[in-house]
Design a protein around this motif. Structure first.
Motif, short mmCIF file in Angstrom:
data_model
loop_
_atom_site.label_atom_id
_atom_site.label_comp_id
_atom_site.label_asym_id
_atom_site.label_seq_id
_atom_site.Cartn_x
_atom_site.Cartn_y
_atom_site.Cartn_z
N PRO A 87 0.79 -1.22 0.00
CA PRO A 87 0.00 0.00 0.00
C PRO A 87 0.82 1.28 0.00
N PHE A 88 2.13 1.19 0.27
CA PHE A 88 2.94 2.39 0.21
C PHE A 88 4.39 1.99 0.07
N GLN A 131 -8.39 9.79 -7.00
CA GLN A 131 -7.91 10.79 -6.05
C GLN A 131 -7.32 10.15 -4.79
N SER A 132 -7.44 8.83 -4.66
CA SER A 132 -6.88 8.14 -3.49
C SER A 132 -5.36 8.13 -3.57
N ALA A 133 -4.72 7.98 -2.42
CA ALA A 133 -3.26 7.93 -2.37
C ALA A 133 -2.75 6.79 -3.24
N MET A 134 -1.57 7.01 -3.84
CA MET A 134 -1.01 6.03 -4.78
C MET A 134 0.09 5.21 -4.13
N ASN A 135 0.04 3.93 -4.40
CA ASN A 135 1.12 3.02 -4.03
C ASN A 135 2.21 3.18 -5.08
N MET A 136 3.38 3.63 -4.67
CA MET A 136 4.38 4.07 -5.65
C MET A 136 5.13 2.94 -6.34
N ARG A 158 -4.05 2.20 -5.91
CA ARG A 158 -4.51 3.21 -4.95
C ARG A 158 -4.82 2.55 -3.61
N TYR A 159 -4.75 3.35 -2.53
CA TYR A 159 -5.03 2.78 -1.22
C TYR A 159 -5.70 3.79 -0.31
N ASP A 160 -6.33 3.27 0.75
CA ASP A 160 -6.95 4.07 1.79
C ASP A 160 -6.53 3.46 3.13
N VAL A 161 -6.65 4.23 4.22
CA VAL A 161 -6.23 3.72 5.52
C VAL A 161 -7.34 3.91 6.55
#
Length: 467
Positions: A4-5, A56-61, A66-69
């Motif tokens: 996820p990150f 618009q969700s955070a990106m796993n680089m 995409r991911y959410d927490v």
């Protein structure tokens, strides 16, 4: 498997790479940091939260997903199952203070089999706060999702009472007991009877072992799927039940149950003594073989069958010049003996090649077929009795040249055929399938020697045909 990150120590290098590939876009926002740096909603125990992965969700680089927490607080005396229901193929990972604790975990599977949606199960050593990252399995993973947290009361040892069910947990700190990671429960029985112990888990391949006075039983998959079950007739006493995983890597939540079972209506439970022809008995093996007696009044065909869906059955017959044994002639892992016996007293040993549990034993008698041997010709079939240790010899008369098929079938012996004469020398063991023999051969007119026997030199009844 998607993460996820990307950890902070790698963020700068990867950000620089993305910047160069994008053609020098200095105004582009930096990629999302680790979950600890993101704002998160809170998931209550035995509750749920909803969310959605969008562009618009955070990106796993590392893969563009995409991911959410989501945050969850867990007391140290509980185990927790986190389950993800989503419109996309999802992945879960669990963090504490920025460090990965469990996962990443996608759709549940065990030993190559699908077992349900993405889920994580964990048990903290003390009260703690965790962060759950919900990610798409790849960059195409978008859509709504629901996250549930279920608290589980864990009992990993102590007494398991009849009629009760306990929930337990296997983890990395669960002791290895022999080849299996397992928890141990005490089973104290005050009455003799038929008891059933069942272990079920969605997280690992279940394994059960029961030990006690004269008892040592184990099971892997008898409860269906990858779940375990032991059924046995037990005397009063103290027993030890190990609930574990077939592999040392198995971990997760399970339920273990103890129950008193009832015999089917009309069933007689008999672990030894005299058998009555035509009356099936139920028995229980938990160690040494069970021994029975059977009396034959006149020369008869005796058929013994021993069936069990819990272990590999094995039969022995001794008495009046007979010494026979069988493993799998009853089909599957069941045993069967089909033999002509003379008047006298016989001993039957019923045993298990491995494991143990409940079985059904049946002795049946009928008219004895004639001894084998003599003349046989095409178009004839017959039933005969094979003696132990020697073949039945036939004179096969072929009236005219042609293609012929000789077949020997038996449910009691491993059939074997041998044909010789007029320049022909052929033999067969299992050509008719199962343990039956078949010879398909071109023969000239004349007389041939045909031998019908058994591979293991056992006696038994067989059917012989020439076509």
């Amino acid at each position: 498997m998607a993460w996820p990150f990307v950890p902070v120590r790698n963020a700068l290098a990867i950000s620089t790479t993305l910047f160069l590939l994008a053609g020098c876009q200095p105004d582009r926002e930096p990629p999302a940091g680790p979950p600890a740096a993101q704002a998160a909603r809170e998931l209550a125990l035995d509750g749920s939260v909803r969310g959605e992965l969008t562009t618009q969700s955070a990106m796993n680089m590392n893969d563009g997903s995409r991911y959410d927490v989501v945050d969850v607080k867990v007391p140290g005396d509980k185990a927790v199952r986190i389950t993800l229901d989503s419109a996309f193929s999802g992945v879960l990972a669990l963090y504490r203070e920025g460090e990965l604790v469990e996962g990443p975990s996608g759709a549940q599977s065990c030993c190559g089999e699908s077992r349900g949606p993405a889920a994580l199960v964990f048990q903290p050593a003390a009260d703690a706060a965790y962060r759950i990252a919900v990610s798409g399995a790849d960059r195409r993973g978008f859509g709504p999702f629901s996250l549930q947290a279920s608290a589980i009361d864990i009992v990993n040892s102590g007494a398991l009472e009849s009629g009760k069910s306990l929930t337990g947990w296997l983890g990395r700190d669960t002791p290895l007991r022999g080849e299996h990671r397992a928890n141990v429960y005490d089973v104290n029985l005050t009455e003799a009877g038929l008891y059933e112990f069942t272990l079920r888990s969605q997280d690992f391949d279940a394994y059960l072992q029961l030990r006690g006075p004269g008892v040592e039983l184990e099971d892997d998959d008898s409860a269906g799927d990858l779940d375990a079950r032991i059924s046995a007739y037990l005397e009063p006493g103290a027993y030890s039940l190990r609930a574990g995983s077939l592999s040392q890597e198995g971990a997760g939540v399970y339920t273990v149950t103890s129950a008193r079972a009832e015999l089917p209506a009309g069933t007689v439970l008999q672990n030894d003594g005299e058998l009555t022809a035509g009356q099936a008995v139920m028995g229980s093996i938990s160690g040494k073989p069970r021994q029975y007696q059977f009396t034959v009044r006149e020369r008869s065909r005796l058929t013994l069958t021993m069936d069990s869906d819990q272990f590999d059955a094995y039969l022995e017959l001794r008495g009046a010049g007979v010494a026979l044994e069988d493993d799998d002639s009853g089909g599957g892992s069941n045993a069967r003996l089909d033999v002509v016996v003379e008047p006298g007293s016989y001993t039957i040993n019923a045993s298990a090649l491995s494991g143990g549990g409940m079985y059904r034993l049946l002795a049946q008698t009928g008219p004895a077929p004639a001894a084998g041997g003599g003349e046989i010709a095409p178009g004839r079939s017959m039933e005969a009795s094979l003696s132990s240790g020697r073949p039945d010899v036939y004179e096969l008369r072929i009236p005219r040249a042609g293609s012929y098929v000789v077949t020997m079938r038996s449910t009691g012996v491993d059939s074997y055929l041998k044909l010789s004469g007029n320049g022909v020398q052929v033999e067969d063991d299992d050509g008719a399938g199962n343990l039956d023999a078949r010879l398909a051969v071109d023969l000239a007119a004349g007389t041939y020697r045909l031998e019908a026997s058994s591979v293991d030199q056992n006696a038994g009844v067989y059917q012989l045909s020439v076509e």
